[in-house]
Design a protein around this motif. Structure first.
Motif, short mmCIF file in Angstrom:
data_model
loop_
_atom_site.label_atom_id
_atom_site.label_comp_id
_atom_site.label_asym_id
_atom_site.label_seq_id
_atom_site.Cartn_x
_atom_site.Cartn_y
_atom_site.Cartn_z
N THR A 1 0.83 -1.22 0.00
CA THR A 1 0.00 0.00 0.00
C THR A 1 0.86 1.26 0.00
OG1 THR A 1 -0.13 0.02 2.43
CG2 THR A 1 -1.83 -1.20 1.24
N TYR A 2 2.16 1.13 0.26
CA TYR A 2 3.05 2.30 0.27
C TYR A 2 3.75 2.51 -1.07
CZ TYR A 2 2.45 2.64 5.32
OH TYR A 2 1.92 2.81 6.59
N ARG B 1 1.62 -0.66 9.97
CA ARG B 1 1.52 0.70 9.43
C ARG B 1 2.10 1.74 10.38
NH1 ARG B 1 -3.39 -1.43 7.53
NH2 ARG B 1 -4.46 -0.73 9.42
#
Length: 534
Positions: A391-392, A429
């Motif tokens: 997701t990064y 996260r």
């Protein structure tokens, strides 16, 4: 007032006596119920009576066959007729037992001989001295009669099946016809009589009837019942003692635990302190220890919530104080646009900080509820962490262009852990965001999954490494404290609440894992999360 009300309710519920406990009553009832069934069955002795009746009948039949054979040889004439005098002499010579009565009848029913009147034996001790029966004997007799009268009608009467009840006349008629006859009946005194009538024959002619009677069955039954009374008394005593011991060992400790729990509920105590129960090596001791640990955990949770509330109030008060000062100052510098703009920026930053604080506080509060409601599941930890890292990818320059890279050092081993994907995803996260915030522009953050061991336990290890300045040695543990922040120079004010690493530690601890921070030899910090693998 509330405490007194709770105490009165607790006293009413638990009672002040042993029999106030429902478990105690159940223990006594269960023990005594089984014992009562044993006692009643023993007192009824229905099967034993049936055996006695059958045995007595067989014994009388055997004797009658021998006696009629003797009478047929010694007390008959060739006519054929019964020699009455010879028959009487034969009865005298038989020397019958005391409780057996022999009578001889002619075929027309005339009594010609009775052993009770013809016997020359004199029983000196036949009439014992008169004396009152003992209380023990009365109790045994009463129990015996009560059991027979109460349960006799509903119990299977096998004795009556073994030997039919009929009158002497009916029995005599069968014997006169040359057949063996046996029956049971009661005398005018209420005694049970077992009777056998056998024909006396000369060749094939019936010249008389021999009747043997025994009336000692009920006396034998009563004596057997009386002999059981001492054993029943011992059984009652043992049942009572075991009931008391079980009550003291089970019902009373449980009642003490319940009273202690009510005291905690009422606020009169803050712990369940029962050393005598904690030292027990059984389920009661385990329950007491579990309740003690549960109470201590609840107290720790309450204290943590109180501390959290105090920390929240302190953290919210700082930006609010700053905003209030800026507003008051703005009223005095209305003619200075530069100063007003600077105060406006301060207020905007403090509002942003408040918003960040409230969001993180809300997430932290919601996290605890989620940890108790959401069930755990098996997770492939390497695949899960890789999915979070993806997701990064593609973050722009607004995110400081720090690259996040994933590496699997388990050599393809499929490490499974039991956890909740939401909270564990937040752990990864938070650690990545923290590492990116400390890394220089264009730096790299490495997320590594590896395998380790803690004794026989396999450990799934997650490491997040940054290329920042590292952590001061005296702050390696303090950074996990709630609302602690030590941001690098140039970081925007208000973007961090100091709750990120505290939330990480809380989630990892709930998953029976460990988290710590250390400095890398080549520079930068490393955060390590260990989770027990399945």
């Amino acid at each position: 007032m509330a405490n007194g009300k709770v105490s009165r309710k607790a006293i009413a519920r638990h009672g002040s006596k042993v029999f106030g406990s429902r478990i105690a009553r159940l223990i006594f009832a269960s023990n005594l119920a089984g014992l009562a069934i044993l006692i009643i069955g023993a007192m009824v002795l229905n099967e034993m009576r049936a055996g006695f009746v059958v045995s007595k009948k067989q014994d009388l039949v055997a004797q009658a066959q021998i006696f009629t054979s003797l009478l047929g040889d010694d007390a008959t004439t060739p006519a054929p007729l019964l020699d009455v005098e010879a028959a009487r002499q034969t009865i005298v010579r038989l020397n019958l037992p005391e409780r057996v009565r022999a009578r001889i009848y002619t075929p027309d029913g005339e009594l010609v001989g009775d052993s009770f009147y013809l016997s020359e034996r004199v029983d000196i001790d036949a009439l014992p001295p008169l004396q009152e029966p003992s209380d023990f004997a009365r109790l045994g007799a009463s129990l015996s009669e009560w059991a027979s009268d109460t349960l006799g009608p509903i119990m299977p009467r096998r004795s009556s099946e073994a030997l039919v009840a009929q009158s002497f006349e009916e029995e005599f008629e069968i014997a006169v016809r040359g057949q063996e006859a046996a029956s049971q009946r009661f005398s005018d005194r209420g005694q049970r009589i077992i009777s056998v009538s056998m024909p006396i024959q000369r060749v094939s002619a019936v010249v008389g009837v021999l009747t043997l009677e025994s009336n000692d069955i009920d006396e034998i039954i009563r004596s057997e019942r009386a002999a059981l009374i001492p054993f029943i008394g011992v059984a009652v005593l043992v049942a009572f003692i075991t009931s008391v011991l079980l009550t003291l060992g089970i019902a009373r400790p449980l009642r003490r635990l319940s009273v202690a729990a009510d005291r905690i509920k009422a606020g009169t105590s803050d712990s369940i302190d029962i050393p005598a129960l904690n030292s027990r090596k059984d389920e009661i001791g385990n329950l007491a220890e579990s309740m003690q640990n549960m109470t201590e955990a609840l107290l720790e949770r309450i204290q943590a919530n109180e501390q959290f509330a105090a920390d929240v109030a302190h953290e919210l008060k700082n930006p609010l104080t700053s905003i209030r000062s800026a507003v008051e100052t703005a009223e005095r510098v209305q003619d200075d646009p530069v100063a007003l703009e600077r105060l406006r920026q301060v207020i905007a930053q403090d509002v942003k900080r408040l918003d960040r604080l409230i969001t993180d506080i809300s997430n932290a509060s919601r996290l605890e509820a989620e940890m108790t409601r959401v069930p755990t599941e098996q997770m492939d930890i390497a695949g899960f962490v890789h999915h979070v890292v993806q997701t990064y990818e593609g973050l722009g320059r607004d995110d400081r262009s720090v690259h996040v890279e994933f590496r699997d050092d388990t050599m393809g081993a499929r490490l499974l852990v039991r956890g909740r994907d939401g909270p564990l995803g937040q752990v990864v996260r938070n650690l990545i965001d923290n590492a990116r915030s400390f890394s220089p522009e264009g730096g790299e953050v490495f997320v590594i999954v590896d395998q380790s061991n803690d004794g026989p336990q396999t450990i799934a290890r997650i490491m997040v490494e940054d290329s920042g300045p590292g952590i001061p040695e005296d702050k390696l543990e303090k950074i996990f404290s709630r609302f602690y922040t030590d941001r690098p120079a140039g970081t925007a004010f208000g973007n961090n609440s100091g709750l990120g690493l505290s939330i990480v530690q809380q989630i990892v601890t709930t998953h029976r894992g460990k988290v710590w921070a250390e400095n890398r030899a080549e520079g930068g910090a490393r955060f390590v999360v260990d989770l027990p693998a399945i």
